[in-house]
Write a protein that holds these residues in place. Structure first.
Motif, PDB file in Angstrom:
ATOM      1  N   LYS A 121       0.958  -0.985   0.082  1.00 41.01           N
ATOM      2  CA  LYS A 121       0.018  -0.225   0.318  1.00 41.01           C
ATOM      3  C   LYS A 121       1.028   1.301  -0.079  1.00 41.01           C
ATOM      4  CE  LYS A 121      -4.410   1.317   2.475  1.00 41.01           C
ATOM      5  NZ  LYS A 121      -5.419   1.721   3.685  1.00 41.01           N
ATOM      6  N   LEU A 122       2.341   1.059   0.158  1.00 42.91           N
ATOM      7  CA  LEU A 122       3.178   2.127   0.761  1.00 42.91           C
ATOM      8  C   LEU A 122       4.256   2.381  -0.757  1.00 42.91           C
ATOM      9  CD1 LEU A 122       4.386   4.913   1.884  1.00 42.91           C
ATOM     10  CD2 LEU A 122       5.448   3.298   2.923  1.00 42.91           C
ATOM     11  N   LEU A 123       3.765   1.785  -1.103  1.00 45.36           N
ATOM     12  CA  LEU A 123       4.401   1.194  -2.222  1.00 45.36           C
ATOM     13  C   LEU A 123       3.519   2.376  -3.813  1.00 45.36           C
ATOM     14  CD1 LEU A 123       6.543  -2.073  -2.308  1.00 45.36           C
ATOM     15  CD2 LEU A 123       7.738   0.697  -2.401  1.00 45.36           C
ATOM     16  N   ALA A 124       2.138   1.757  -3.520  1.00 44.50           N
ATOM     17  CA  ALA A 124       1.526   1.954  -4.524  1.00 44.50           C
ATOM     18  C   ALA A 124       1.512   3.630  -4.115  1.00 44.50           C
ATOM     19  CB  ALA A 124       0.372   1.407  -4.046  1.00 44.50           C
ATOM     20  N   ASN A 125       0.920   4.120  -3.054  1.00 49.16           N
ATOM     21  CA  ASN A 125       0.701   5.348  -2.906  1.00 49.16           C
ATOM     22  C   ASN A 125       1.786   5.915  -2.763  1.00 49.16           C
ATOM     23  OD1 ASN A 125      -1.535   5.254  -1.381  1.00 49.16           O
ATOM     24  ND2 ASN A 125      -0.762   4.948   0.638  1.00 49.16           N
ATOM     25  N   LEU A 126       3.219   5.874  -3.029  1.00 46.31           N
ATOM     26  CA  LEU A 126       3.999   6.449  -4.097  1.00 46.31           C
ATOM     27  C   LEU A 126       4.103   6.947  -4.851  1.00 46.31           C
ATOM     28  CD1 LEU A 126       6.489   5.621  -0.553  1.00 46.31           C
ATOM     29  CD2 LEU A 126       5.463   8.047  -1.081  1.00 46.31           C
ATOM     30  N   HIS A 127       4.127   5.206  -5.578  1.00 41.94           N
ATOM     31  CA  HIS A 127       4.753   5.317  -6.795  1.00 41.94           C
ATOM     32  C   HIS A 127       3.239   5.049  -8.082  1.00 41.94           C
ATOM     33  CE1 HIS A 127       8.803   5.401  -5.492  1.00 41.94           C
ATOM     34  NE2 HIS A 127       8.341   4.612  -4.331  1.00 41.94           N
ATOM     35  N   SER A 128       2.465   4.691  -7.547  1.00 42.50           N
ATOM     36  CA  SER A 128       1.139   3.844  -8.707  1.00 42.50           C
ATOM     37  C   SER A 128       1.083   4.459  -9.652  1.00 42.50           C
ATOM     38  CB  SER A 128       0.280   3.475  -7.924  1.00 42.50           C
ATOM     39  OG  SER A 128      -0.702   3.334  -9.029  1.00 42.50           O
TER      40      SER A 128
END
Length: 198
Positions: A59-66
Protein backbone atom coordinates in the motif's frame (compact mmCIF):
# COMPACT_ATOMS: atom_id res chain seq x y z
CA UNK A 1 -6.90 -24.41 -0.95
CA UNK A 2 -7.40 -27.80 0.66
CA UNK A 3 -7.68 -26.79 4.31
CA UNK A 4 -10.73 -24.65 3.59
CA UNK A 5 -9.11 -21.54 5.11
CA UNK A 6 -10.25 -18.28 3.56
CA UNK A 7 -7.31 -16.50 1.96
CA UNK A 8 -6.65 -12.83 2.63
CA UNK A 9 -6.68 -10.33 -0.23
CA UNK A 10 -2.88 -10.18 -0.12
CA UNK A 11 -2.50 -13.96 -0.23
CA UNK A 12 -4.70 -14.06 -3.34
CA UNK A 13 -2.85 -11.08 -4.81
CA UNK A 14 0.49 -12.79 -4.17
CA UNK A 15 -0.58 -16.00 -5.91
CA UNK A 16 -2.02 -14.13 -8.90
CA UNK A 17 1.08 -11.97 -9.29
CA UNK A 18 3.32 -15.02 -9.45
CA UNK A 19 1.68 -15.93 -12.76
CA UNK A 20 3.61 -12.98 -14.21
CA UNK A 21 6.86 -13.77 -12.40
CA UNK A 22 8.29 -14.25 -8.92
CA UNK A 23 10.66 -11.29 -8.70
CA UNK A 24 8.31 -8.61 -7.39
CA UNK A 25 6.28 -10.84 -5.00
CA UNK A 26 9.52 -12.28 -3.62
CA UNK A 27 11.12 -8.85 -3.18
CA UNK A 28 7.95 -7.56 -1.48
CA UNK A 29 7.90 -10.53 0.87
CA UNK A 30 11.56 -10.06 1.75
CA UNK A 31 11.06 -6.34 2.42
CA UNK A 32 8.04 -7.05 4.63
CA UNK A 33 10.06 -9.58 6.64
CA UNK A 34 12.57 -6.92 7.78
CA UNK A 35 12.43 -6.52 11.55
CA UNK A 36 12.14 -2.73 11.48
CA UNK A 37 9.15 -2.97 9.14
CA UNK A 38 7.40 -5.50 11.38
CA UNK A 39 8.23 -3.47 14.48
CA UNK A 40 6.83 -0.27 12.97
CA UNK A 41 3.57 -1.93 11.91
CA UNK A 42 3.23 -4.12 15.01
CA UNK A 43 0.66 -6.67 13.87
CA UNK A 44 -0.32 -9.87 15.73
CA UNK A 45 1.19 -13.14 14.49
CA UNK A 46 -2.07 -14.30 12.91
CA UNK A 47 -2.30 -11.21 10.73
CA UNK A 48 1.37 -11.52 9.79
CA UNK A 49 0.77 -15.11 8.67
CA UNK A 50 -1.98 -13.84 6.39
CA UNK A 51 0.49 -11.44 4.72
CA UNK A 52 -0.93 -8.28 6.28
CA UNK A 53 2.54 -6.73 6.60
CA UNK A 54 3.12 -7.34 2.89
CA UNK A 55 -0.19 -5.63 2.15
CA UNK A 56 0.76 -2.54 4.17
CA UNK A 57 4.15 -2.34 2.45
CA UNK A 58 2.43 -2.77 -0.93
CA UNK A 59 0.00 0.00 0.00
CA UNK A 60 2.80 2.42 0.81
CA UNK A 61 4.58 1.56 -2.44
CA UNK A 62 1.36 1.98 -4.43
CA UNK A 63 0.66 5.33 -2.76
CA UNK A 64 4.16 6.49 -3.63
CA UNK A 65 4.55 5.01 -7.12
CA UNK A 66 1.29 3.89 -8.72
CA UNK A 67 0.89 5.31 -12.24
CA UNK A 68 -2.89 5.17 -11.79
CA UNK A 69 -4.75 6.89 -8.95
CA UNK A 70 -7.33 5.05 -6.88
CA UNK A 71 -10.55 4.98 -8.89
CA UNK A 72 -12.94 2.54 -7.25
CA UNK A 73 -11.81 0.38 -4.34
CA UNK A 74 -8.59 0.11 -2.36
CA UNK A 75 -8.53 -3.65 -3.05
CA UNK A 76 -8.57 -3.04 -6.82
CA UNK A 77 -5.97 -0.28 -6.48
CA UNK A 78 -3.60 -2.68 -4.70
CA UNK A 79 -4.43 -5.54 -7.09
CA UNK A 80 -3.48 -3.33 -10.03
CA UNK A 81 -0.21 -2.18 -8.47
CA UNK A 82 0.75 -5.75 -7.53
CA UNK A 83 0.23 -6.78 -11.15
CA UNK A 84 2.11 -3.67 -12.31
CA UNK A 85 5.11 -4.78 -10.24
CA UNK A 86 4.83 -8.44 -11.20
CA UNK A 87 4.84 -7.48 -14.88
CA UNK A 88 8.17 -5.70 -14.34
CA UNK A 89 6.75 -2.19 -14.74
CA UNK A 90 7.86 -1.22 -11.24
CA UNK A 91 11.08 -2.45 -9.68
CA UNK A 92 11.76 -2.83 -5.99
CA UNK A 93 15.30 -1.63 -6.56
CA UNK A 94 17.69 -0.43 -3.87
CA UNK A 95 16.41 3.15 -3.99
CA UNK A 96 12.77 2.15 -3.53
CA UNK A 97 13.61 -0.35 -0.80
CA UNK A 98 15.70 2.29 0.94
CA UNK A 99 12.80 4.74 1.23
CA UNK A 100 10.59 2.01 2.73
CA UNK A 101 13.25 0.92 5.21
CA UNK A 102 14.09 4.47 6.24
CA UNK A 103 10.40 5.29 6.68
CA UNK A 104 9.59 2.28 8.83
CA UNK A 105 12.94 2.46 10.60
CA UNK A 106 12.20 5.99 11.81
CA UNK A 107 8.65 5.05 12.80
CA UNK A 108 9.88 1.94 14.65
CA UNK A 109 12.40 4.04 16.61
CA UNK A 110 9.93 6.76 17.60
CA UNK A 111 6.57 4.94 17.80
CA UNK A 112 7.14 1.15 17.67
CA UNK A 113 4.58 -1.68 17.76
CA UNK A 114 2.09 0.02 15.46
CA UNK A 115 1.55 2.98 17.81
CA UNK A 116 1.96 5.46 14.94
CA UNK A 117 -1.09 3.94 13.25
CA UNK A 118 -3.49 3.68 16.21
CA UNK A 119 -6.07 6.19 17.36
CA UNK A 120 -5.43 7.80 20.73
CA UNK A 121 -7.46 7.79 23.90
CA UNK A 122 -6.41 10.15 26.71
CA UNK A 123 -3.26 10.79 24.70
CA UNK A 124 -2.23 7.13 24.50
CA UNK A 125 -2.39 4.77 21.50
CA UNK A 126 -5.24 2.26 21.73
CA UNK A 127 -7.14 -0.26 19.63
CA UNK A 128 -6.24 -1.92 16.37
CA UNK A 129 -4.13 -0.40 13.63
CA UNK A 130 -6.15 1.94 11.44
CA UNK A 131 -5.59 1.66 7.68
CA UNK A 132 -6.66 5.31 7.44
CA UNK A 133 -3.97 6.42 9.87
CA UNK A 134 -1.48 4.23 8.04
CA UNK A 135 -2.23 6.15 4.83
CA UNK A 136 -1.62 9.51 6.50
CA UNK A 137 1.40 8.65 8.63
CA UNK A 138 3.37 6.22 6.46
CA UNK A 139 2.93 8.29 3.30
CA UNK A 140 3.57 11.55 5.15
CA UNK A 141 6.76 10.24 6.73
CA UNK A 142 8.01 8.75 3.45
CA UNK A 143 7.46 12.02 1.58
CA UNK A 144 9.30 13.98 4.30
CA UNK A 145 11.90 11.41 5.34
CA UNK A 146 14.92 13.62 4.60
CA UNK A 147 13.70 16.22 7.11
CA UNK A 148 12.24 13.88 9.72
CA UNK A 149 15.34 11.69 9.99
CA UNK A 150 17.21 14.72 11.31
CA UNK A 151 14.35 15.74 13.61
CA UNK A 152 12.79 12.53 14.99
CA UNK A 153 11.12 14.50 17.77
CA UNK A 154 9.08 16.24 15.06
CA UNK A 155 7.54 12.90 14.10
CA UNK A 156 6.20 12.32 17.62
CA UNK A 157 4.98 15.91 17.89
CA UNK A 158 3.17 15.72 14.54
CA UNK A 159 1.48 12.39 15.40
CA UNK A 160 0.26 13.70 18.76
CA UNK A 161 -1.03 16.95 17.26
CA UNK A 162 -2.73 15.10 14.42
CA UNK A 163 -5.03 13.50 16.98
CA UNK A 164 -5.66 16.75 18.80
CA UNK A 165 -6.86 18.67 15.74
CA UNK A 166 -9.87 18.52 13.44
CA UNK A 167 -8.14 17.61 10.16
CA UNK A 168 -8.06 13.89 10.96
CA UNK A 169 -11.87 13.67 11.19
CA UNK A 170 -12.26 15.27 7.78
CA UNK A 171 -10.53 12.40 5.94
CA UNK A 172 -11.49 9.37 8.05
CA UNK A 173 -14.74 7.87 9.35
CA UNK A 174 -17.75 7.08 7.15
CA UNK A 175 -16.94 6.77 3.46
CA UNK A 176 -13.22 6.81 4.19
CA UNK A 177 -12.37 4.71 1.14
CA UNK A 178 -13.97 7.04 -1.36
CA UNK A 179 -11.48 8.47 -3.81
CA UNK A 180 -11.90 11.99 -2.36
CA UNK A 181 -11.07 10.92 1.20
CA UNK A 182 -8.28 8.58 0.14
CA UNK A 183 -6.52 11.31 -1.85
CA UNK A 184 -7.26 13.77 0.97
CA UNK A 185 -5.45 11.53 3.46
CA UNK A 186 -2.34 11.37 1.32
CA UNK A 187 -2.32 15.12 0.77
CA UNK A 188 -2.83 15.71 4.49
CA UNK A 189 0.01 13.32 5.35
CA UNK A 190 2.49 14.96 3.01
CA UNK A 191 1.71 18.48 4.26
CA UNK A 192 1.22 17.56 7.93
CA UNK A 193 4.58 15.84 8.33
CA UNK A 194 6.34 18.62 6.48
CA UNK A 195 5.22 20.88 9.33
CA UNK A 196 3.30 23.08 6.90
CA UNK A 197 -0.19 21.99 7.98
CA UNK A 198 -1.76 22.73 11.38
Amino acid sequence: NRSGTVLSDQEIRNCSARLFGNDFPQALRQLASEEIVRSAIGLPDEQMRKMAVEEYVLKLLANLHSPDPLRHSVVEFLDDFMQHGAEGKFALDDANKNIVLRTFGLIANVLPNGDAFRYRRAGEPWGAISPNLFDIVAYGVAKNINTLEHQPELLLDRVVKLHEGERLKEWTGAGSNTRRKYVGRLELGEKWFSGMEN
